[in-house]
Design a protein around this motif. Structure first.
Motif, PDB file in Angstrom:
ATOM      1  N   GLY A   1       4.472  -5.353  12.249  1.00  0.00           N
ATOM      2  CA  GLY A   1       5.160  -4.366  11.905  1.00  0.00           C
ATOM      3  C   GLY A   1       4.540  -3.687  10.559  1.00  0.00           C
ATOM      4  N   THR A   2       5.105  -2.535  10.304  1.00  0.00           N
ATOM      5  CA  THR A   2       4.884  -1.786   9.027  1.00  0.00           C
ATOM      6  C   THR A   2       6.335  -1.480   8.662  1.00  0.00           C
ATOM      7  N   ALA A   3       6.541  -1.802   7.537  1.00  0.00           N
ATOM      8  CA  ALA A   3       7.832  -1.304   6.758  1.00  0.00           C
ATOM      9  C   ALA A   3       7.495  -0.530   5.180  1.00  0.00           C
TER      10      ALA A   3
ATOM     11  N   PHE B   1       0.912  -1.117   0.174  1.00  0.00           N
ATOM     12  CA  PHE B   1      -0.022   0.036   0.060  1.00  0.00           C
ATOM     13  C   PHE B   1       1.062   1.276   0.152  1.00  0.00           C
ATOM     14  N   GLN B   2       0.275   2.485  -0.120  1.00  0.00           N
ATOM     15  CA  GLN B   2       0.915   3.463  -0.242  1.00  0.00           C
ATOM     16  C   GLN B   2       0.628   4.430   0.838  1.00  0.00           C
ATOM     17  N   ARG B   3       1.985   5.066   1.441  1.00  0.00           N
ATOM     18  CA  ARG B   3       1.727   5.883   2.792  1.00  0.00           C
ATOM     19  C   ARG B   3       2.747   7.075   2.484  1.00  0.00           C
TER      20      ARG B   3
ATOM     21  N   ARG C   1       4.324  -2.100   3.508  1.00  0.00           N
ATOM     22  CA  ARG C   1       3.700  -3.221   3.734  1.00  0.00           C
ATOM     23  C   ARG C   1       3.560  -3.615   5.163  1.00  0.00           C
ATOM     24  N   ASP C   2       2.535  -4.149   5.811  1.00  0.00           N
ATOM     25  CA  ASP C   2       2.514  -4.680   6.893  1.00  0.00           C
ATOM     26  C   ASP C   2       3.085  -5.894   6.921  1.00  0.00           C
TER      27      ASP C   2
ATOM     28  N   ASP D   1      16.240   4.583  -1.776  1.00  0.00           N
ATOM     29  CA  ASP D   1      17.556   3.881  -2.177  1.00  0.00           C
ATOM     30  C   ASP D   1      16.956   2.236  -2.318  1.00  0.00           C
ATOM     31  N   GLY D   2      15.792   2.009  -2.320  1.00  0.00           N
ATOM     32  CA  GLY D   2      15.533   0.366  -2.126  1.00  0.00           C
ATOM     33  C   GLY D   2      15.351  -0.299  -1.081  1.00  0.00           C
ATOM     34  N   THR D   3      15.801   0.202   0.078  1.00  0.00           N
ATOM     35  CA  THR D   3      15.947  -0.537   1.371  1.00  0.00           C
ATOM     36  C   THR D   3      14.562  -0.598   1.836  1.00  0.00           C
ATOM     37  N   TRP D   4      14.171  -1.420   3.009  1.00  0.00           N
ATOM     38  CA  TRP D   4      12.988  -1.394   3.823  1.00  0.00           C
ATOM     39  C   TRP D   4      13.308  -0.872   5.031  1.00  0.00           C
ATOM     40  N   GLN D   5      12.338   0.086   5.622  1.00  0.00           N
ATOM     41  CA  GLN D   5      12.762   0.592   6.921  1.00  0.00           C
ATOM     42  C   GLN D   5      11.423   0.211   7.845  1.00  0.00           C
ATOM     43  N   THR D   6      11.444  -0.370   8.930  1.00  0.00           N
ATOM     44  CA  THR D   6      10.296  -0.592   9.708  1.00  0.00           C
ATOM     45  C   THR D   6       9.756   0.973  10.385  1.00  0.00           C
ATOM     46  N   VAL D   7       8.510   1.072  10.110  1.00  0.00           N
ATOM     47  CA  VAL D   7       8.049   2.654  10.824  1.00  0.00           C
ATOM     48  C   VAL D   7       7.209   2.213  11.724  1.00  0.00           C
ATOM     49  N   SER D   8       6.761   1.148  11.965  1.00  0.00           N
ATOM     50  CA  SER D   8       5.700   0.775  13.333  1.00  0.00           C
ATOM     51  C   SER D   8       5.615  -0.392  13.432  1.00  0.00           C
TER      52      SER D   8
END
Length: 155
Positions: free
Chosen positions: A141-143, A116-118, A124-125, A148-155
């Motif tokens: 979590g949600t990442a 999804f878009q945020r 993605r959850d 740069d293409g990496t994934w970061q957990t945001v919650s």
């Protein structure tokens, strides 16, 4: 130069751990996981994106390290982080990406949700279940994908 990066990653990992309080091996697991995640993330980034990859690795590594704790080795944490990246980057929704540490009774699965878009970012959850000696630890979590293409957990 490499030592300075390592010290910076370790310091960030310690600050992440300090927010969690000491619950047995969780603090040490968070520090070790955050440090390992930062080092692994640093390997994936390039140019200006290397710093973002390192920070993303620290965030994901801290979550995984906290869940696994100090009871398993670095190989298990690395396998868990790699499975998380594979699930977020390539996994079809609700399809588990499994991992196993063959030398220990440690294994798990990462189940990504639908993309999804945020705020203009792909997110993605996900659910990461880790089994240590048959006992499940579930992290959710949600990442979001960084520029740069990496994934970061945001919650």
């Amino acid at each position: 130069m490499h030592l300075a990066k390592f010290v910076a990653v370790a310091a960030l990992g310690l600050s992440v751990a300090a927010c969690n309080g000491d619950r047995g091996g969780e603090t040490l697991g968070t520090v070790v996981g955050a440090t390992a995640g930062g080092i692994i993330g640093n390997q994936f980034g390039s140019g200006g994106g290397r710093a973002l990859a390192t920070v993303a690795g620290v965030a994901v590594g801290g979550l995984i390290g906290n869940r696994i704790g100090a009871s398993v080795d670095e190989d298990a944490r690395r396998r868990a982080m790699e499975a998380e990246y594979q699930a977020l980057q390539y996994g079809p929704p609700n399809t588990p990406v499994v991992w196993r540490e063959p030398d220990q009774d440690v294994y798990g699965e990462v189940v990504p949700g639908a993309p999804f878009q945020r705020g203009g970012q792909d997110c993605r959850d996900y659910t990461h279940t880790i089994y240590i000696n048959g006992q499940p630890e579930v992290g959710r979590g949600t990442a979001c994908r960084m520029p740069d293409g990496t994934w970061q957990t945001v919650s």
